[in-house]
Write a protein that holds these residues in place. Structure first.
Motif, PDB file in Angstrom:
ATOM      1  N   GLY A 245       0.747  -1.388   0.025  1.00  0.00           N
ATOM      2  CA  GLY A 245       0.043  -0.017   0.081  1.00  0.00           C
ATOM      3  C   GLY A 245       0.888   1.086   0.076  1.00  0.00           C
ATOM      4  O   GLY A 245       0.303   2.409   0.042  1.00  0.00           O
ATOM      5  N   PRO A 247       2.542   4.073  -1.512  1.00  0.00           N
ATOM      6  CA  PRO A 247       2.676   4.616  -2.959  1.00  0.00           C
ATOM      7  C   PRO A 247       4.193   4.992  -3.322  1.00  0.00           C
ATOM      8  O   PRO A 247       4.944   5.558  -2.579  1.00  0.00           O
ATOM      9  N   ASN A 258      -0.037  21.375  -4.295  1.00  0.00           N
ATOM     10  CA  ASN A 258      -1.473  20.713  -4.275  1.00  0.00           C
ATOM     11  C   ASN A 258      -2.120  20.645  -5.601  1.00  0.00           C
ATOM     12  O   ASN A 258      -1.700  21.014  -6.774  1.00  0.00           O
ATOM     13  N   SER A 262      -1.215  10.890  -5.051  1.00  0.00           N
ATOM     14  CA  SER A 262      -1.025   9.458  -5.560  1.00  0.00           C
ATOM     15  C   SER A 262      -2.269   8.864  -6.018  1.00  0.00           C
ATOM     16  O   SER A 262      -3.325   9.277  -5.328  1.00  0.00           O
ATOM     17  N   ASN A 264      -3.411   6.093  -4.998  1.00  0.00           N
ATOM     18  CA  ASN A 264      -3.922   5.535  -3.722  1.00  0.00           C
ATOM     19  C   ASN A 264      -4.684   6.937  -2.934  1.00  0.00           C
ATOM     20  O   ASN A 264      -5.943   6.337  -2.688  1.00  0.00           O
ATOM     21  N   GLU A 265      -4.172   7.812  -2.914  1.00  0.00           N
ATOM     22  CA  GLU A 265      -5.074   8.943  -2.108  1.00  0.00           C
ATOM     23  C   GLU A 265      -6.295   9.295  -2.845  1.00  0.00           C
ATOM     24  O   GLU A 265      -7.405   9.349  -2.307  1.00  0.00           O
ATOM     25  N   ASN A 405       4.092  -1.644   2.707  1.00  0.00           N
ATOM     26  CA  ASN A 405       4.189  -1.049   3.979  1.00  0.00           C
ATOM     27  C   ASN A 405       5.030  -1.342   4.990  1.00  0.00           C
ATOM     28  O   ASN A 405       5.240  -2.747   4.958  1.00  0.00           O
TER      29      ASN A 405
ATOM     30  N   ILE B 214      -2.446  17.435   6.425  1.00  0.00           N
ATOM     31  CA  ILE B 214      -3.731  16.735   6.072  1.00  0.00           C
ATOM     32  C   ILE B 214      -3.495  15.279   5.825  1.00  0.00           C
ATOM     33  O   ILE B 214      -2.542  14.918   5.156  1.00  0.00           O
ATOM     34  N   GLY B 218      -3.766   7.454   7.387  1.00  0.00           N
ATOM     35  CA  GLY B 218      -2.913   7.653   8.624  1.00  0.00           C
ATOM     36  C   GLY B 218      -2.315   6.461   8.807  1.00  0.00           C
ATOM     37  O   GLY B 218      -1.524   6.161   9.900  1.00  0.00           O
ATOM     38  N   GLY B 220       0.102   5.509   6.256  1.00  0.00           N
ATOM     39  CA  GLY B 220       1.050   5.141   5.205  1.00  0.00           C
ATOM     40  C   GLY B 220       0.690   5.087   3.640  1.00  0.00           C
ATOM     41  O   GLY B 220       1.740   4.581   2.861  1.00  0.00           O
ATOM     42  N   MET B 221      -0.548   4.935   3.471  1.00  0.00           N
ATOM     43  CA  MET B 221      -0.960   4.204   2.178  1.00  0.00           C
ATOM     44  C   MET B 221      -1.450   5.433   1.288  1.00  0.00           C
ATOM     45  O   MET B 221      -1.331   5.010  -0.111  1.00  0.00           O
ATOM     46  N   CYS B 222      -1.505   6.581   1.760  1.00  0.00           N
ATOM     47  CA  CYS B 222      -1.811   7.610   0.648  1.00  0.00           C
ATOM     48  C   CYS B 222      -0.932   8.562   0.215  1.00  0.00           C
ATOM     49  O   CYS B 222      -0.996   9.194  -1.017  1.00  0.00           O
ATOM     50  N   GLY B 223      -0.023   8.877   1.014  1.00  0.00           N
ATOM     51  CA  GLY B 223       0.878   9.938   0.593  1.00  0.00           C
ATOM     52  C   GLY B 223       0.574  11.514   0.804  1.00  0.00           C
ATOM     53  O   GLY B 223       1.083  12.357   0.430  1.00  0.00           O
ATOM     54  N   GLY B 224      -0.757  11.616   1.409  1.00  0.00           N
ATOM     55  CA  GLY B 224      -1.334  13.115   1.226  1.00  0.00           C
ATOM     56  C   GLY B 224      -0.882  13.789   2.333  1.00  0.00           C
ATOM     57  O   GLY B 224      -0.646  15.018   2.396  1.00  0.00           O
ATOM     58  N   ARG B 226       2.551  13.795   2.988  1.00  0.00           N
ATOM     59  CA  ARG B 226       3.767  13.924   2.586  1.00  0.00           C
ATOM     60  C   ARG B 226       4.299  15.518   3.241  1.00  0.00           C
ATOM     61  O   ARG B 226       3.707  16.287   2.818  1.00  0.00           O
ATOM     62  N   THR B 233      11.147  13.741   0.625  1.00  0.00           N
ATOM     63  CA  THR B 233       9.705  13.511   0.916  1.00  0.00           C
ATOM     64  C   THR B 233       9.541  12.304   2.002  1.00  0.00           C
ATOM     65  O   THR B 233      10.138  11.373   1.878  1.00  0.00           O
ATOM     66  N   PHE B 235       6.601  10.806   5.022  1.00  0.00           N
ATOM     67  CA  PHE B 235       4.894  10.665   5.218  1.00  0.00           C
ATOM     68  C   PHE B 235       4.857  10.913   6.806  1.00  0.00           C
ATOM     69  O   PHE B 235       5.455  10.125   7.780  1.00  0.00           O
ATOM     70  N   VAL B 238       3.252   8.015   9.333  1.00  0.00           N
ATOM     71  CA  VAL B 238       4.336   6.940   9.528  1.00  0.00           C
ATOM     72  C   VAL B 238       5.744   7.235   9.856  1.00  0.00           C
ATOM     73  O   VAL B 238       6.364   6.570  10.856  1.00  0.00           O
ATOM     74  N   ASP B 239       6.280   8.395   9.301  1.00  0.00           N
ATOM     75  CA  ASP B 239       7.481   8.518   9.579  1.00  0.00           C
ATOM     76  C   ASP B 239       7.509   9.602  10.722  1.00  0.00           C
ATOM     77  O   ASP B 239       8.836   9.812  11.135  1.00  0.00           O
ATOM     78  N   ARG B 252       6.509  24.808   2.109  1.00  0.00           N
ATOM     79  CA  ARG B 252       5.521  23.917   1.527  1.00  0.00           C
ATOM     80  C   ARG B 252       4.605  23.441   2.318  1.00  0.00           C
ATOM     81  O   ARG B 252       3.454  23.177   1.786  1.00  0.00           O
ATOM     82  N   ARG B 256       0.277  23.421   1.518  1.00  0.00           N
ATOM     83  CA  ARG B 256      -0.292  22.243   1.332  1.00  0.00           C
ATOM     84  C   ARG B 256      -1.382  22.288   2.341  1.00  0.00           C
ATOM     85  O   ARG B 256      -2.443  21.683   2.074  1.00  0.00           O
TER      86      ARG B 256
END
Ligand code: FAD
Ligand code: FAD
Ligand code: SF4
Ligand code: SF4
Ligand code: FES
Lengths: 487, 280
Positions: A245, A247, A258, A262, A264-265, A405, B214, B218, B220-224, B226, B233, B235, B238-239, B252, B256
Motif C-alpha cells: 500500500g 505509494p 497541491n 498519489s 492511492n490517495e 508498507n 492533511i 494515517g 502510510g497508504m496515501c501519501g497525502g 507528505r 519526502t 510521510f 508513519v515517519d 511547502r 499544502r
C-alpha cells in the motif's frame, strides 16, 4: 495438443455479447460498466464450452478452478451446483469473474479460443457468483470450530479473505485485523465501484462473518498491537496479508504541489470516503479542468476513469513505454478510450509546474523511444533530446505502483524482508519468523486479486499443518516471486 | 465504540474531551495521535493524544474548531460515541535525558506539546515552557504546563497575558539572558514553528517539531501527509509526526495545508446551521 477434444467439429457459435452501459452515459455515473449476463445468455455461453476432459483452462487459472465442472452444471441450469463447484476453489467468484485478467490466464489457453473467441469463463464465473449472492437459497455451511487454536489474519484484502475462509473451513477460530474502518483491502478502497460494486465486497465480508470470523477494524498491527503480542495473546499462528500500500511517488520537482495526488490517495478519497459526493460526504477531492494520470497499469486506468466521472474537460494518461508494454488489462484500456481518455504513450514526466501559489498548473514531459530490453524483459525507454513539451493540468495523479508498507516488518523482530520491502517466504508462505505466514501483494509486490487469494489459501494450508505439528513454522527455503510492475 | 465520558470548554472554540479507549490509553506514548471518524459520511481526521488514564481506560483529546470535522466533534457530548478511532499512530517522541530543555507552544499546539513536556520532566530534564496565544482567553493548558515545567513564560499578541509579542522573540530574549538549552520541542501554527526554529537553529539547539499536514488513512497508504524534510519526502503519519525542525520545509507545508480551504465554507454550510455551530 493434449487438451483438444477429438470428436467435436461443429463450428462454435460466437461469444455471447455482454451488455454494457453506453460510454456517454457511464461517464456521468459510478454504476457498473459491464452489466452482466442474463440467465439465458449465460446458459448459451456455457454451451460454447467443449467440457474438455483435459482442460487447459484449469491450468491457466492460478487457483485451479474446475472450470468445465462448473460450466457443465450451468449448461444443465444447475446454478446452485455451479456455485458449489466454484466455492471449492475460490471465496470470491463474483469478484474474480469481474477483475481477473482472464485474457492472460484461463481464457488465454481455452481451446475454443484457437478459432475465434474463447469461452467467456470470467463472465460465467461472475454470473454464478452474482446468482449465488442474489438468488441462492442455500444456507451458508455451518463450520464447526474443531480446532482449539486461534489464528490471526492481518489485513482483509483478497489474501486475508482467502486465508480466513480456508482456516475457518479447517475448523480454526479466526480473527481478522484491519487497519481501515472498512474491510476488503484494495477491493474496497482501490478498485472503483463501476468495475466492482462495493455491495459485492461487503456481502463477501458478511459471509466470512457468518462463517464465524471476527473482524476487528481500526486495528493497525505493528502500532495498535504487534505481531509478537498476537502470538503471545494466544494466537497460534499469524497470517500477514498486508498488501502493498505504500505509494511510489514521481520523484520529480514539484510533487509536493497541491493538486498532485498519489493514485492511492485519489482512489481512497473517492472509493472509501465517497469524496465525489462532497459535501454530503465530508472528504473533499479536487479535480480541475484537466487531469493528467501518470502510469500504465490497472491503477492508472482506474484513476483516469474515476477522474473522467468527476466532470473535467480532459483526462490524459501519460505512460513512458508503448501500448504493448502497458500492464493494464486490454479491456480497461479499451473502456478508457471509449470514455474519451487520451493517451500520451512514450512520454515521461520531467517536472510539475507551479501556478505560483503552490498549486500545479501543468507537467513538463519528454518524449521517449524504446531501446534494449531491461531486467523485466521489456524494452527500456530513453528520453529523446529536445522533445520536451508541457501538458496543462490542474490535477495530476501518480500511479507508479506501490511498495509494501514497512510497519509490520519494522516492528517484528526476525521477519526478513527483501531490499524492496517484500516479505521473504518459502513456497508455502512461511516467513522467517516462527508461526508467521504471509502472502499476497506484500510478498509479490503489486500483483492480482487471484494470485493474492491463491497465496492466502496456500499459506492457510501450511498454517494448518504447522499447528498440527506436521511442518516447520518457519521458512524452509526462501522463494520470493516478483509481481507485476505498474510502470 | 468509544464513548465520550467528559467534556469541557478550554477557550472559545477549543474543547477538551476524555474518551473511552482502553487499548489506546494503555499503549500510547507522548507524541502519538489517533485518527477519528465521527459518522458514516465523516472524514478521517487526526488528533493528538494529550493525556491518558489507563485506570479509567480513557484518553484526553483537545480539539479546536476550524472546519467541518472539528465542528462536528465539538457538538459531541458525554454519552455520545465516536464511530471509529484508530491509534495510537505515529512514532512516539524520543524522550531522553538532555538536561535543560525548552518547550515552545503556540495556540492549539500547546495540546500536543503538553505530553512531551510532561515526559521530558519525568525523564529528569529541567523544562522551560514558553506558551503563546493571540490573547489571554485563547491560552490553553497554562495550569497543566505550569505543573510539568520548571518555569513557564507566556507571550500574547496583545499583551493580555505575559509579555506582548511572539514566542520566538520571547525565546530569543531568554537566550540572550544566558539561558542554555540542550533540546527544544516546538509545536504550533506553521509560521510560528518556522520562526522559532530559526531562533533555535541560530543558537544551535537541536529541535523537534510536530507537523499537522492533511491526513486520510494515517497508515502510510496515501501519501497525502507528505512533507519535505532535508529535501526528502516523508510521510508524517508513519515517519512522523515529529521531525527535525531545522530541516523541515515549512513553506511547502503551509501551502499544502491550504489545499482544501476553498471548500471549507461549502462543507460547513452543507451541515446546516444547527450542526455547524456547537452549543456552547
Ligand atoms: C487501483 C487498483 C486496481 C487494481 N485492479 C486489479 C484488477 O483489475 N484485477 C486484479 O486481479 N488485480 C487488480 N489490482 C491488484 C489487486 O487489487 C491486488 O493484487 C490485491 O488486492 C492484493 O491483495 P492483498 O490481500 O495482498 O492486499 P490488499 O488488497 O492491499 O489488502 C491489504 C489490507 O491489509 C490492510 N493492512 C495493511 N497493513 C496492515 C496492518 N499493519 N494491520 C492491519 N491491516 C493492515 C490494508 O488496510 C488492506 O486492507 C488492482 C490494484 C489497485 C491498487
Ligand atoms: C498528527 C496531527 C495531530 C493533530 N492534533 C490536533 C489536536 O490535538 N487538536 C486539534 O485541534 N487539531 C489537531 N490537528 C489538526 C486537525 O486534524 C485539523 O484541524 C482537522 O483535521 C481539521 O479538520 P476540519 O474539517 O475541522 O477543518 P478544515 O481545516 O476546514 O478542513 C478543511 C479540509 O482540510 C482538511 N484538513 C485540514 N487539516 C487537516 C488535517 N490535519 N488532517 C486531515 N485533514 C485536514 C480536511 O480534509 C478538510 O476537509 C492535528 C493534525 C495532525 C496531522
Ligand atoms: S479465477 Fe480468474 S483465472 Fe481462475 S477461472 Fe476465474 S477468471 Fe479465470
Ligand atoms: S473453457 Fe475452454 S479449455 Fe476449458 S473446458 Fe471449456 S472449452 Fe475446454
Ligand atoms: S495519511 Fe495517508 S500516508 Fe499518511
Amino acid at each position: 495438443m493434449s487438451g483438444a477434444p477429438l470428436t467435436v467439429r461443429r463450428p462454435r457459435p460466437p461469444r455471447q455479447p455482454m451488455p454494457h452501459q453506453a460510454a456517454a452515459a457511464r461517464v456521468t455515473n459510478f454504476c457498473e460498466v459491464a452489466l452482466g449476463l442474463t440467465p439465458e445468455l449465460a446458459q448459451a455461453e456455457a454451451e460454447r464450452c467443449l467440457l474438455c476432459r483435459k482442460p487447459l483452462c484449469v491450468e491457466g487459472c492460478p487457483v485451479g478452478i474446475d472450470i468445465p465442472g462448473f460450466i457443465a452444471r450451468m449448461v444443465k441450469g444447475d446454478f446452485e451446483g455451479a456455485a458449489r463447484t466454484l466455492r471449492e476453489a475460490t471465496d470470491l467468484p463474483a469478484v474474480c469473474g469481474r477483475v481477473c485478467p482472464q485474457e492472460t490466464q484461463c481464457e488465454k489457453v481455452c481451446v475454443v479460443g484457437r478459432k475465434g473467441e474463447p469461452v467467456a469463463i470470467g463472465r460465467l464465473e461472475r454470473f454464478v457468483g452474482d446468482w449465488a449472492r442474489t438468488e441462492s437459497s442455500a444456507p451458508p455451511p455451518s463450520l464447526p470450530m474443531t480446532r482449539p487454536e486461534r489464528v490471526a489474519i492481518v489485513g482483509s484484502g483478497p489474501a486475508g479473505i482467502a486465508a480466513a475462509g480456508e482456516l475457518l473451513r479447517r475448523g480454526y477460530r479466526v480473527t481478522i485485523f484491519e487497519a481501515l474502518h472498512e474491510p476488503g483491502g484494495v477491493l474496497m478502497y482501490g478498485i472503483p465501484e463501476f468495475r466492482l460494486p462495493k455491495e459485492i465486497v461487503r456481502y463477501e465480508i458478511q459471509q466470512l462473518r457468518r462463517l464465524g470470523a471476527e473482524i476487528r477494524t481500526n486495528a493497525l498491527v505493528g502500532q495498535t498491537v504487534t505481531v509478537e503480542e498476537l502470538l503471545g495473546e494466544g494466537f497460534g499462528a499469524v497470517f500477514l496479508g498486508t498488501g502493498a500500500g505504500l505509494p511510489i511517488l514521481l520523484g520529480v520537482p514539484g510533487e509536493h504541489l497541491n493538486g498532485v495526488y498519489s493514485a492511492n490517495e485519489f482512489l481512497i478519497r473517492i472509493n472509501l470516503m465517497k469524496a465525489h459526493d462532497f459535501p454530503r460526504h465530508h472528504t473533499p477531492v479536487f479535480v480541475g479542468r484537466r487531469v493528467v494520470v501518470v502510469g500504465g497499469g490497472n491503477t492508472a486506468m482506474d484513476a483516469a476513469r474515476v477522474a473522467r466521472r468527476l466532470g473535467p474537460e480532459k483526462v490524459c494518461v501519460v505512460y513512458r513505454r508503448s501500448r504493448a508494454e502497458m500492464p493494464a488489462r486490454a479491456e480497461e484500456i479499451a473502456h478508457g478510450l471509449e470514455e474519451g481518455i487520451e493517451f500520451f504513450l512514450l512520454t515521461a514526466p520531467v517536472k510539475l509546474l507551479d501556478r505560483g501559489d503552490g498549486w500545479v498548473r501543468g507537467m513538463e514531459c519528454v518524449r521517449m523511444e524504446l531501446g534494449e530490453p531491461d531486467a523485466s524483459g521489456r524494452r527500456r525507454p530513453h528520453p529523446i533530446a529536445g522533445s520536451h513539451f508541457v501538458l496543462d493540468a490542474e490535477t495530476v495523479i501518480v500511479a507508479l505502483g506501490n511498495n509494501p508498507n514497512r510497519i509490520v516488518p519494522e516492528t517484528t523482530a526476525g521477519l526478513d524482508v527483501t531490499p524492496r520491502g517484500t516479505i521473504e517466504v518459502d513456497v508455502d508462505g512461511a516467513t522467517t519468523k516462527l508461526g508467521v505466514f504471509a502472502g499476497g501483494d506484500n510478498v509479490t509486490g503489486g500483483a492480482t486479486v487471484i494470485l493474492a487469494m491463491g497465496a492466502g489459501k496456500r499459506a492457510a494450508a501450511a498454517m494448518d499443518e504447522y499447528l498440527r505439528g506436521q511442518r516447520d513454522g518457519r521458512a524452509v527455503a526462501k522463494a520470493t516471486r516478483v509481481g507485476i510492475e505498474e510502470n | 465504540m468509544h464513548r465520550i465520558i467528559f467534556k469541557e470548554s478550554l477557550a472559545p472554540g477549543v474543547t477538551r474531551y476524555r474518551v473511552r479507549a482502553p487499548d489506546v490509553a494503555r499503549r500510547r506514548k507522548p507524541g502519538q495521535f489517533v485518527l477519528l471518524r465521527l459518522r458514516e459520511e465523516g472524514e478521517r481526521f487526526p488528533l493528538t493524544i494529550v493525556d491518558s488514564d489507563s485506570e479509567e481506560g480513557s484518553i484526553t483529546l483537545i480539539v479546536q474548531e476550524v472546519g467541518v470535522s472539528s465542528a462536528l466533534m465539538a457538538r459531541l457530548n458525554p454519552g455520545d460515541a465516536i464511530l471509529d478511532l484508530l491509534g495510537p499512530l505515529g512514532r512516539p517522541t524520543e524522550i531522553r535525558r538532555h538536561g535543560d530543555c525548552v518547550c515552545v507552544g503556540g495556540g492549539i499546539g500547546v495540546a500536543p506539546l503538553y505530553p512531551i513536556a510532561a515526559a521530558l520532566t519525568a525523564a529528569g530534564n529541567r523544562v522551560t515552557g514558553i506558551l503563546g496565544a493571540r490573547e489571554q482567553r485563547l491560552l490553553i493548558l497554562e495550569e497543566e504546563m505550569r505543573r510539568v515545567c520548571a518555569d513557564l513564560h507566556i507571550a500574547t499578541d496583545d499583551g493580555s497575558s505575559g509579555t506582548r509579542g511572539l514566542v520566538s522573540d520571547l525565546l530569543r530574549d531568554r537566550l540572550r539572558q544566558d539561558d542554555r538549552y540542550a533540546f527544544a520541542a516546538v509545536i504550533g501554527p506553521v509560521p510560528m514553528m518556522k520562526a522559532v526554529c530559526a531562533v533555535t537553529k541560530e543558537a544551535g539547539i537541536p529541535t523537534i517539531v510536530s507537523l499537522n499536514p492533511i491526513m486520510v488513512d494515517g497508515t502510510g497508504m496515501c501519501g497525502g501527509c507528505r512533507v519535505s524534510v532535508g529535501g526528502e519526502t516523508r510521510f508524517a503519519c508513519v515517519d512522523g509526526p515529529e521531525f527535525d525542525g531545522h530541516r523541515v520545509d515549512f513553506d511547502r507545508l503551509a501551502l499544502r495545508l491550504k489545499g482544501y480551504h476553498h471548500l471549507r465554507e461549502c462543507a460547513l454550510q452543507a451541515l446546516g446551521p444547527r450542526e455547524a455551530k456547537a452549543p456552547q
